[in-house]
Write a protein that holds these residues in place. Sequence first.
Motif, PDB file in Angstrom:
ATOM      1  N   PRO A  27      88.874  21.754  65.229  1.00 30.43           N
ATOM      2  CA  PRO A  27      90.414  21.745  65.322  1.00 30.43           C
ATOM      3  C   PRO A  27      91.923  21.271  64.458  1.00 30.43           C
ATOM      4  N   LEU A  72      94.731  22.782  69.905  1.00 30.01           N
ATOM      5  CA  LEU A  72      93.938  23.433  71.261  1.00 30.01           C
ATOM      6  C   LEU A  72      93.312  24.804  71.095  1.00 30.01           C
ATOM      7  N   CYS A  75      90.134  24.601  69.056  1.00 28.81           N
ATOM      8  CA  CYS A  75      89.111  22.579  68.831  1.00 28.81           C
ATOM      9  C   CYS A  75      88.206  23.187  69.649  1.00 28.81           C
ATOM     10  N   VAL A  77      87.719  22.917  72.856  1.00 31.54           N
ATOM     11  CA  VAL A  77      88.134  22.400  74.719  1.00 31.54           C
ATOM     12  C   VAL A  77      88.741  24.147  75.437  1.00 31.54           C
ATOM     13  N   LYS A  78      88.080  23.994  76.633  1.00 30.91           N
ATOM     14  CA  LYS A  78      88.555  25.567  77.750  1.00 30.91           C
ATOM     15  C   LYS A  78      89.647  24.430  78.247  1.00 30.91           C
ATOM     16  N   LEU A  79      90.633  24.682  78.247  1.00 32.85           N
ATOM     17  CA  LEU A  79      91.977  24.649  78.511  1.00 32.85           C
ATOM     18  C   LEU A  79      92.808  25.845  79.161  1.00 32.85           C
ATOM     19  N   THR A  87      93.710  28.522  76.191  1.00 33.55           N
ATOM     20  CA  THR A  87      92.684  28.686  75.175  1.00 33.55           C
ATOM     21  C   THR A  87      91.573  29.239  74.850  1.00 33.55           C
ATOM     22  N   GLU A  88      91.494  29.565  75.311  1.00 33.67           N
ATOM     23  CA  GLU A  88      90.129  31.058  75.592  1.00 33.67           C
ATOM     24  C   GLU A  88      90.413  32.286  75.030  1.00 33.67           C
ATOM     25  N   ASP A  91      90.604  31.277  71.053  1.00 33.26           N
ATOM     26  CA  ASP A  91      89.031  32.051  70.643  1.00 33.26           C
ATOM     27  C   ASP A  91      88.280  33.353  70.339  1.00 33.26           C
TER      28      ASP A  91
END
Length: 136
Positions: A27, A72, A75, A77-79, A87-88, A91
């Motif tokens: 995060p 986000l 962290c 978390v997929k959003l 968010t991917e 990543d």
Amino acid sequence: YWHRLMHLPFCYRRFHKMHHFYKAPRPFDDLYIHPIEAFGYYCILYSPAFVFPIHLAGFTTYMMLMGLCGVLDHCGVKLAVLGVYDTEDHDLHHQKFDCNYGFPFVILDILHGTYCGTFLGFRYHARAITGPRPVA
């Protein structure tokens, strides 16, 4: 463009490499950056208040959005908000290094051919300089 600059070999080795220490970010890794990188980043982040006539509430909303996206994006978390944010994308940037420099939106990556992922049903594979290449 600041983030892309940080990925040029000279800047990456000296300033940005520590941010990419974690391949699967956590995060607050958004804040895990070299002081020189932080100075440039925060100059850009705060600049709208000095460049545009903006109401305090508007600037506060902008800062909250940028802070929220920063957390986000780091962290796990997929959003996703279709056609706006995923968010991917960031990543994947931490895994591959050579794509998805935009924050928090991908439009400049698509225009410059550095986007890798799916956007509005089109799949893109980053390529250098020559522009985006949609794949069916």
